[in-house]
Design an enzyme around this catalytic site. Structure first.
Site, mmCIF file in Angstrom:
data_model
loop_
_atom_site.group_PDB
_atom_site.id
_atom_site.type_symbol
_atom_site.label_atom_id
_atom_site.label_comp_id
_atom_site.label_asym_id
_atom_site.label_seq_id
_atom_site.Cartn_x
_atom_site.Cartn_y
_atom_site.Cartn_z
ATOM 1 N N ASP A 21 0.865 -1.010 -0.062
ATOM 2 C CA ASP A 21 -0.030 0.097 -0.100
ATOM 3 C C ASP A 21 0.918 1.241 -0.046
ATOM 4 O O ASP A 21 1.892 1.262 -0.711
ATOM 5 C CB ASP A 21 -0.832 0.010 1.156
ATOM 6 C CG ASP A 21 -2.385 0.694 0.982
ATOM 7 O OD1 ASP A 21 -2.433 1.815 0.587
ATOM 8 O OD2 ASP A 21 -3.191 -0.042 0.931
ATOM 9 N N HIS A 63 -3.650 6.068 3.533
ATOM 10 C CA HIS A 63 -4.455 4.588 3.084
ATOM 11 C C HIS A 63 -3.752 3.814 3.778
ATOM 12 O O HIS A 63 -4.297 2.602 4.272
ATOM 13 C CB HIS A 63 -4.683 4.707 1.880
ATOM 14 C CG HIS A 63 -5.625 3.712 1.053
ATOM 15 N ND1 HIS A 63 -5.014 2.309 0.782
ATOM 16 C CD2 HIS A 63 -6.572 3.645 1.019
ATOM 17 C CE1 HIS A 63 -6.346 1.614 0.586
ATOM 18 N NE2 HIS A 63 -7.144 2.460 0.443
ATOM 19 N N SER A 73 -11.518 -1.110 0.382
ATOM 20 C CA SER A 73 -10.257 -1.207 0.860
ATOM 21 C C SER A 73 -10.225 -1.912 2.321
ATOM 22 O O SER A 73 -9.619 -2.557 2.749
ATOM 23 C CB SER A 73 -9.414 0.240 0.948
ATOM 24 O OG SER A 73 -9.318 0.699 -0.248
#
Length: 503
Positions: free
Chosen positions: A225, A274, A444
Site C-alpha cells: 500500500d 491509506h 479497501s
C-alpha cells in the site's frame, strides 16, 4: 505541417508506393516527409479512445489497442513500453534459459533496428531489465518499432507503462489519502477488558468471538500500500507492547520521482494515510490506551510502501508494487498478502509479479474496487480480477445485500465484508497520528478485514495449505456452496472460519 491521422498516412503511403521506382527527388522527399511528420495522438485523445473501447467492451486491455494508439500512449508516457516476453504463462524465471535470453535480445534488437536514430545503442533504449519477472522496459520513439514488435509471437504483452489515463471520473477514489483524525461515534465501537476499542462491524462477522480461539499469532501478513505512518507508535515502537516477540517490518519500493530512470526510493513511511489504515485494520494491537484494535492483533506485519496512493496509474507505482510482490513472495515468514489498491484494467508487470508471489504459496487478497457513485457501475478491478487473487468488496449493514455507496461488485467477487452503516459511518480504525482514530471504508477496508480473518484461521491451523485456508473461508460464508453473481460467497463468519463449528 497539418497533423496527419494514422489512416490518412497509410493511404498516402499506399498511393506513393504504387508509383514507378524512378520517382523524382521531390517524390522521395515527399515520402520521407509523410513518415517523419507522423504525429501521435495527444494524451487526451488516447484517453478518449480507451474510454470508447472501454464502453464498447465493458473492459479494456492494451491488446485491443491499434498499433497507432499503443504508440501514441507510449510517446505520451515518457516513451516507455513494458514488454513481457516468453511463452504464454511464462511470467517469471528464477534461472533464465538461453531461449528467454535470446528472445529478450531479439526484442532489443528490433527496437534498435526500427529506430530512426541509428546512433542508439542497447544501453540507450533498455530502461529496466527485471531479474525475476520476464519483462523489460524499453524506450521507443518510432511508430514502426511498435508495428514490428507486435509481429513477434514470443511477446506476451506490450504496454505503455508510463502512460497515465486522464479520465478523472474513472480513477478518482473515495478511500484514498487522508491523514486527519476524526471523532468516532460511541455507537460505532465496543470495548475489550483491556480498554481497546472494537469496531462495530467486527461483531457482525463474529470476529470478537473468534478471538477466544485465535488472534493471528505466528502468521506473517504482508501489506502492499502507501506504507505505514511513522507518527503512529502502535504501528511502530508499541506494536508488540502487550505480546513480546511480535514484529512489524517496514520497507519501501516506491520511487517518488517524475523521472522514470530514478531508482532511489523515499523509504517506508506513509505520506498518504491509506496504507496506515489498511495495516491498522489487520494488525493494530490489543492495547490499554483506548485505541482501535485490528482483526489479527497478534499477527506479524510486513508493510511495503509500493505506491503513493490507491490508483496504480504511474510508472514508479507499478514498478514499486511489482517489486514488493516479488520480495514478499520470497519471504518464508509471510503467508498472506493484502492489496487494497488497484486499477481499472490489467497491468502486465504486476500480473507477472502476482503470479510469482502465488507460485510461492501466498494467499493474496485484492480490493474489488472503490470509486464514486458515478463510476461504481464498473465491475471488479485489477488485480482482483485475476484467478490468483481473492477479490473482496464492502456491503452495507442490512438484511439484504447492498454494496456500499462507492463499492464495486461483479462475477469475479469472492467475499464481502459489512463496513457501511445506515448513517454512512464506515469502520473506525487506528489513526495516522498518535491518539487519533479515523473511519476507513470501501473495498479497501473490506479487503484488509478479510486478510485479517485469514490470519486467524491460519494461526489456528498452522499446518494448513493456502487452499485449505481459502476453502474454510468459503465454507464459513453465507452463500456457500453457491456463489452470488455480484457478491461471491458473501459475508464471512470469522468464528465458523476459525473453529469449523456450524459448517
Amino acid at each position: 505541417m497539418k497533423k496527419l491521422s494514422f489512416i490518412s498516412s497509410v493511404m498516402v503511403l499506399a498511393f506513393l508506393s504504387s508509383c514507378t521506382t524512378d520517382e523524382s527527388p521531390i517524390q522521395k522527399e515527399q515520402i520521407i516527409e509523410v513518415v517523419t511528420h507522423e504525429e501521435p495522438l495527444s494524451a487526451i485523445e488516447v484517453s478518449n479512445q480507451i474510454n470508447t473501447l472501454f464502453e464498447q467492451n465493458g473492459s479494456f486491455n492494451w491488446s485491443q489497442a491499434s498499433d497507432y494508439l499503443l504508440w501514441s500512449a507510449a510517446i505520451n508516457g515518457d516513451n516507455i513500453l513494458t514488454i513481457g516476453y516468453g511463452n504464454e504463462g511464462e511470467s517469471f524465471s528464477t534461472n533464465r534459459s538461453n531461449e528467454l535470453i535470446q528472445i529478450k535480445d531479439e526484442i532489443i534488437k528490433t527496437v534498435l533496428t526500427t529506430s530512426s536514430d541509428t546512433s542508439k545503442k542497447r544501453e540507450d533504449i533498455l530502461l529496466y531489465d527485471d531479474p525475476i519477472l520476464n519483462n523489460i522496459d524499453v524506450i521507443i520513439t518510432d511508430f514502426n518499432s511498435v508495428v514490428e514488435l507486435r509481429k513477434n509471437n514470443q511477446i506476451r504483452y506490450i504496454e505503455p507503462e508510463g502512460f497515465t489515463f486522464s479520465n478523472e471520473n474513472l480513477e478518482r477514489s473515495s478511500s484514498g489519502c487522508s491523514q486527519s483524525g476524526e471523532t468516532i461515534s460511541s455507537s460505532d465501537y465496543g470495548t475489550l477488558p483491556s480498554g481497546a476499542k472494537v469496531p462495530w462491524n467486527f461483531y457482525d462477522h463474529n470476529i470478537d468471538d473468534a478471538w477466544a480461539y485465535s488472534t493471528g499469532r505466528g502468521i506473517g501478513v504482508g501489506v502492499i500500500d502507501t506504507g505505514v505512518s511513522s507518527k503512529q507508535s502502535y504501528l511502530g515502537s508499541k506494536f508488540d507492547d502487550a505480546y513480546s516477540g511480535r514484529t512489524i517490518s517496514k520497507y519501501g519500493t516506491y520511487v517518488d520521482s517524475i523521472w522514470p530512470w530514478k531508482t532511489n526510493t523515499d523509504g517506508p513511511d506513509d505520506k498518504c494515510g491509506h496504507g496506515t489504515s489498511a495495516s491498522a485494520t489487520i494488525a493494530a494491537p490489543n492495547n490499554t490506551a483506548s485505541q482501535f484494535v485490528g482483526v489479527a492483533y497478534e499477527c506479524n506485519l510486513v508493510s511495503y510502501r509500493g505506491t503513493s496512493d490507491v490508483v496504480l496509474n504511474g510508472y514508479h507505482e507499478r514498478k514499486g508494487v511489482s517489486k514488493a510482490l516479488v520480495e514478499l513472495g520470497d519471504r518464508n515468514d509471510v503467508k498472506i498478502i493484502s492489496m487494497s489498491i488497484g486499477y481499472p484494467w490489467s497491468i502486465g508487470s504486476i500480473k507477472d509479479a502476482i503470479r510469482y508471489a502465488y507460485s510461492k504459496n501466498k494467499l493474496i487478497f485484492a480490493a474489488g474496487g472503490t470509486s464514486t457513485d458515478f463510476t461504481n457501475w464498473y465491475g471488479v478491478i485489477f488485480p482482483a480480477t485475476m484467478s490468483e487473487t481473492v477479490a473482496v468488496t464492502g456491503v452495507e449493514e442490512q438484511t439484504n445485500y447492498q454494496e456500499c455507496d462507492v463499492c464495486h461488485t461483479g462475477s469475479d467477487m469472492d467475499f464481502t465484508i459489512i463496513m457501511e452503516r445506515n448513517n454512512n459511518h464506515h469502520q473506525p480504525v487506528l489513526g495516522f497520528n498518535n491518539g487519533d482514530s479515523s473511519y476507513f471504508g470501501g473495498s479497501s477496508v473490506a479487503t484488509a478485514v478479510t486478510a485479517g480473518i485469514a490470519a486467524l484461521v491460519w494461526s489456528e491451523n498452522p499446518t494448513w495449505s493456502r487452499a485449505q485456508v481459502l476453502q474454510r473461508l468459503k465454507e464459513s460464508s453465507e452463500f456457500y456452496p453457491s456463489k452470488d453473481g455480484d457478491f461471491g460467497y458473501g459475508n464471512i463468519d470469522a468464528l465458523k472460519a476459525v473453529t469449523g463449528n456450524g459448517i
